[in-house]
Scaffold this motif. Structure first.
Motif, PDB file in Angstrom:
ATOM      1  N   THR A 529     -12.710 -19.039  -7.572  1.00 14.75           N
ATOM      2  CA  THR A 529     -11.289 -19.379  -7.527  1.00 14.75           C
ATOM      3  C   THR A 529     -10.999 -20.483  -6.528  1.00 14.75           C
ATOM      4  OG1 THR A 529     -10.888 -17.621  -5.901  1.00 14.75           O
ATOM      5  CG2 THR A 529     -10.642 -17.050  -8.231  1.00 14.75           C
ATOM      6  N   ILE A 695     -10.962 -11.385  -6.388  1.00 22.27           N
ATOM      7  CA  ILE A 695      -9.650 -11.089  -6.955  1.00 22.27           C
ATOM      8  C   ILE A 695      -9.370  -9.591  -6.770  1.00 22.27           C
ATOM      9  CG2 ILE A 695      -8.313 -11.049  -9.110  1.00 22.27           C
ATOM     10  CD1 ILE A 695      -9.987 -13.437 -10.043  1.00 22.27           C
ATOM     11  N   ALA A 696      -8.136  -9.239  -6.410  1.00 24.87           N
ATOM     12  CA  ALA A 696      -7.776  -7.849  -6.141  1.00 24.87           C
ATOM     13  C   ALA A 696      -7.996  -6.985  -7.381  1.00 24.87           C
ATOM     14  CB  ALA A 696      -6.333  -7.756  -5.686  1.00 24.87           C
ATOM     15  N   ASN A 704       1.029  -8.836 -11.264  1.00 30.27           N
ATOM     16  CA  ASN A 704       2.463  -8.602 -11.109  1.00 30.27           C
ATOM     17  C   ASN A 704       3.146  -8.760 -12.462  1.00 30.27           C
ATOM     18  OD1 ASN A 704       2.657 -11.360 -11.601  1.00 30.27           O
ATOM     19  ND2 ASN A 704       3.024 -11.905  -9.450  1.00 30.27           N
ATOM     20  N   GLU A 708       0.303 -12.542 -12.883  1.00 28.97           N
ATOM     21  CA  GLU A 708      -0.437 -13.292 -11.879  1.00 28.97           C
ATOM     22  C   GLU A 708      -1.348 -12.336 -11.093  1.00 28.97           C
ATOM     23  OE1 GLU A 708       2.840 -16.730 -10.703  1.00 28.97           O
ATOM     24  OE2 GLU A 708       3.081 -14.683  -9.947  1.00 28.97           O
ATOM     25  N   THR A 709      -2.551 -12.781 -10.809  1.00 32.64           N
ATOM     26  CA  THR A 709      -3.465 -12.009  -9.972  1.00 32.64           C
ATOM     27  C   THR A 709      -3.283 -12.431  -8.519  1.00 32.64           C
ATOM     28  OG1 THR A 709      -5.295 -13.592 -10.048  1.00 32.64           O
ATOM     29  CG2 THR A 709      -5.095 -12.043 -11.899  1.00 32.64           C
ATOM     30  N   SER A 710      -4.145 -11.927  -7.643  1.00 31.10           N
ATOM     31  CA  SER A 710      -4.067 -12.296  -6.221  1.00 31.10           C
ATOM     32  C   SER A 710      -4.577 -13.705  -5.963  1.00 31.10           C
ATOM     33  CB  SER A 710      -4.878 -11.296  -5.381  1.00 31.10           C
ATOM     34  OG  SER A 710      -6.247 -11.313  -5.766  1.00 31.10           O
ATOM     35  N   ALA A 711      -5.224 -14.325  -6.954  1.00 28.51           N
ATOM     36  CA  ALA A 711      -5.731 -15.688  -6.810  1.00 28.51           C
ATOM     37  C   ALA A 711      -4.769 -16.675  -7.454  1.00 28.51           C
ATOM     38  CB  ALA A 711      -7.110 -15.813  -7.443  1.00 28.51           C
TER      39      ALA A 711
END
Length: 834
Positions: A529, A695-696, A704, A708-711
């Motif tokens: 990422t 990534i989480a 969310n 969207e991911t944490s990246a």
């Protein structure tokens, strides 16, 4: 009985009825009818093909006994014609070990009316069976306005057996055409049979019948009605080909009464129908046409459009006169639609009801105008005609699809297709939806990379391309074939194995037309990422600007002893279906571990194929999350009635067998023999690469409401994603999340919200539908309502809280799916339902 081949392996055991004059209230028979039924010696027992009407059963049974004792008949093909249930029942009484072979619809009706537990082989599309020394091809051809046709080809004997093609409205002293002194009456009867009994309703199956003749060099046709055609096949085929050419172009009738307004609209509608490809469109103005002439013409139409104008009282009376004079047999299954002036709204509802009572299938493209038609109204009328034409031709509407949402699986599709492409239910279990017009549009030079090959990935690619026509879209799918409608893997094992192309979400051309670069058999092993790259198993390093992770999930197999033995499999990929089909060829019994929907669907499919099935569920109750204990118990009783043993609350100790699976052993020592074992114990998301990239990830990739991911610039959707702490792994969830992920990757700002979707199960001779809360919350004081009908094997349970409907489970009442979905979604009050 009469031997009708040179090899002494085929007998005509049908019955002649020379006194019959009217057949099925449709066709006048000058010389009576010869009912065709046949015995084929396979070398390992006799195959019986076709039954005869109930009134001739005694003679038919004598004919069978003249060839073989009843226990010599090992298989029987039930085509689904007249009195098929009574004929099948008689055969099973005489031959208890008989295996019935039939299409899906016919077999379902047989299971409803015959004692449970009989052996059967289901034919869905095409299937080759080796029965003894004979190899036979079975071909099912679905029809738009009628039940499916089943054809059987004996390859070695170059013989076609059919229930609805190449027959003749004729009987004679001999059952062979070659033995008739004068074939004139035979061919006259063949044309009458074709015109009166087949007509336009069978054009697809008739074309397939002609194709089978040519492909397999057929030399003899054994029909359900009339003599065996062992000669004159060219003349018989010419009749079907020449007449069928006219029939291959459907016609539509437009009927209205004495209104200049409707006359103008009808002209526009007619133009739209023509542009859609309808070759023949006829307008009937009831103020000028003879009522009797109109009534005589309408039965030959493939679809009928009615124009209603409430301001013309007497004219509408003439229209009502026509509608009330039509016969159900001329209307059933045909398409109908209504266009009208808004002032006729109340009349239209009654008129629609009349059309429904007649058996018409109403299209979703009704059209009306407020007053005098404007130019815009005329354009809408033309588009309306075009849309109806697409429905008649059963093709998607390229101008403006009429979208519907399946209430069973949640798929949104063009109603012109006629049935849900994902789970197969009809339009009666769907509701109209508005098209999701992409208002946001921004062409860029972005590089979009989508990792995955399921519906989430496809939805993301489509959403991106609708908003960005110039960015590059690359789909990396680990699957070797096109993305498929995965729910059909357990709903139709045979098709998945033999005709996998029918399960494709889109053909290859769909991706090519949208400039979506689909790379198959491409596994992504790493994601970076920071550098914004993904790496494949072939060590290709691919850069991205926006990344959508839609890697899906894999079936979970608990680590019990022996789980890796050959013969233990899951059903998640097309390769699994192919492997299962191979195992089923020589199997007689199977064990399914898992009593959720997918496991039960698989069990039902195995039962349809004639296997003895045992279901083992670790939880205290099958389908425990979606249904209450009583409904589950009723379903379990129905399974037992069909011969399926189901054990709940069990612990799997091991799969036994030396070289391959031969049995399943429980923790308490009980052993269940099995030729193979299917494991359906849930799925786990493919999150390894995402987790390794930092990534989480919890149970799945955390996202969310915008997916969207944490990246940064990385989105996730579908079975590998976890939204709001949950991942239901439902088809509609994956599709919806894919759309949101793709749209937001392209720059839009959409949000995703969890949907209320039901569970639907069709199998074991019944149906089950569950939606909402089935009384599972221990702290909620539910008010429960139960409605039972033992005669029709129906049971309904409703859970109310505070007078509002929270959930329901119904067995044997699938027609209520739309109503109940709406009721639970809106939390309907008790008074609205009872």
């Amino acid at each position: 009985m009469e031997r009708i081949d040179q090899t002494q392996t085929l007998w005509h055991i049908g019955v002649s009825d020379p006194s019959l004059r009217v057949f099925r209230q449709v066709s006048f028979t000058e010389q009576g009818l010869l009912y065709g039924s046949y015995l084929l010696d396979t070398g390992a027992g006799y195959l019986l093909l076709g039954t005869v009407p109930r009134r001739h059963h005694r003679q038919w049974l004598e004919n069978i006994r003249s060839v073989t004792p009843p226990d010599g008949v090992k298989w029987a093909v039930i085509f689904g014609g007249e009195d098929e249930l009574a004929g099948a029942k008689l055969l099973l009484e005489q031959c208890p070990d008989l295996t019935l072979i039939a299409g899906t619809g016919t077999l379902f009706r047989l299971r409803q009316g015959l004692p449970a537990g009989f052996q059967s082989i289901e034919i869905r599309t095409s299937r080759t069976l080796r029965l003894g020394e004979r190899e036979l091809l079975f071909q099912v051809v679905p029809e738009k306005f009628a039940t499916a046709s089943l054809y059987v080809v004996d390859k070695a004997g170059k013989t076609l057996f059919t229930a609805d093609a190449f027959g003749s409205d004729y009987t004679g002293e001999r059952p062979l055409l070659s033995e008739l002194p004068d074939p004139t009456d035979y061919f006259r009867g063949a044309k009458r049979y074709y015109a009166d009994l087949l007509g336009r309703k069978r054009k697809d199956s008739l074309a397939q019948a002609v194709a089978l003749l040519r492909t397999h060099d057929i030399q003899r046709i054994c029909p359900a009605l009339g003599p065996v055609a062992d000669c004159g096949l060219e003349r018989l085929t010419a009749l079907y080909t020449e007449e069928g050419t006219a029939m291959s172009h459907p016609n539509v009738a437009i009927v209205y009464a004495g209104s200049e307004l409707l006359s103008g609209l009808a002209a526009q509608v007619r133009q739209g129908l023509t542009e859609a490809g309808i070759g023949a469109v006829t307008c009937y103005d009831l103020s000028a046409e003879s009522r009797d002439e109109v009534l005589a013409a309408l039965p030959t139409a493939d679809a009928i459009l009615f124009g209603v104008d409430g301001a013309w009282g007497n004219a509408d009376k003439a229209l009502w006169d026509v509608a009330t004079s039509l016969l159900k047999e001329d209307c059933k299954g045909k398409l109908a639609s209504v266009f009208y002036r808004a002032a006729a709204g109340e009349l239209v509802e009654d008129f629609r009801q009349r059309l429904t009572d007649l058996g018409f299938t109403l299209t979703l493209q009704d059209f009306f105008v407020q007053g005098q038609p404007t130019e815009q109204d005329n354009k809408h009328a033309l588009d309306y005609g075009f849309g109806v034409g697409c429905s008649v031709l059963r093709v998607p509407n390229p101008r403006k699809p009429t979208l519907v949402k399946c209430l069973v699986c949640g798929e949104i599709f063009d109603a012109s297709l006629g049935a849900c492409p994902v789970c197969g239910v009809g339009l009666e279990q769907c509701v109209p939806v508005e098209e999701d017009d992409a208002l946001f549009h921004q062409d860029t030079d972005r590089r979009y990379v989508i990792v995955g090959g399921g519906v989430a990935a496809v939805s993301a690619a489509e959403a991106i391309r609708r908003r960005d026509e110039t960015g590059s879209v690359l789909m990396l799918s680990a699957e070797p074939g096109l993305p498929i409608n995965r729910p059909m893997l357990t709903k139709d094992i045979q098709t998945a194995a033999e005709a996998p192309e029918q399960l494709a979400i889109h053909p290859l051309e769909w991706y090519q037309e949208r400039a979506i670069d689909l790379r198959l058999g491409c596994t992504v092993t790493a994601m970076d990422t920071a550098e914004k790259t993904v790496t494949t198993a072939d060590r290709d390093c691919i850069p991205y600007d926006k990344l959508v992770i839609a890697t899906g999930a894999e079936c979970f197999i608990p680590p019990f002893e022996g789980w890796q033995k050959p013969g233990v499999l899951t059903i998640r990929h097309l390769a699994d279906s192919a492997a299962l089909a191979g195992l089923m060829q020589n199997a007689t019994q199977a064990v399914v571990i898992g009593g959720g929907v997918l496991g039960l669907e698989a069990a039902s499919e195995l039962l349809r194929s004639g296997l003895k099935v045992t279901v083992l569920e670790a939880s205290p109750q099958i389908i425990g999350r979606q249904a209450d204990a009583k409904s589950a118990a009723l379903l379990r009783e129905q399974m037992a009635a069909m011969g399926v043993a189901c054990y709940e609350g069990v612990s799997i100790a091991a799969v036994e067998g030396e070289e391959r699976a031969t049995a399943v052993r429980l923790g308490d020592g009980r052993v269940f023999p099995a030729d193979f074992v299917i494991v359906s114990c849930g799925n786990r998301g493919n999150v390894q690469a995402a987790k390794a990239a930092g990534i989480a990830v919890e149970r799945s990739i955390v996202v969310n409401q915008r997916m969207e991911t944490s990246a940064a610039d990385v989105y996730a959707c579908g079975d590998c994603a976890q939204f709001d702490g949950m991942n239901y792994q439902l088809w509609a969830e994956a599709s919806g999340q894919g759309t949101v992920a793709g749209a937001n990757a392209a720059g839009e700002k959409l949000t995703y919200a969890n949907q209320l979707l039901g569970l639907s199960l069709e199998g074991f001779g019944t149906t089950l539908f569950a939606i909402g809360d089935p009384g599972k919350k221990p702290d909620v004081p539910y008010q429960t309502v139960e409605v039972s009908d033992s005669l029709r094997n129906r049971h309904e349970t409703y859970w109310f809280f505070g007078g509002s409907l929270e959930g329901t489970v119904v067995i044997g009442a699938q027609e209520k799916v739309p109503q109940l979905t709406q009721a639970v979604t809106t939390h309907a009050r008790y008074s609205e339902l009872f």
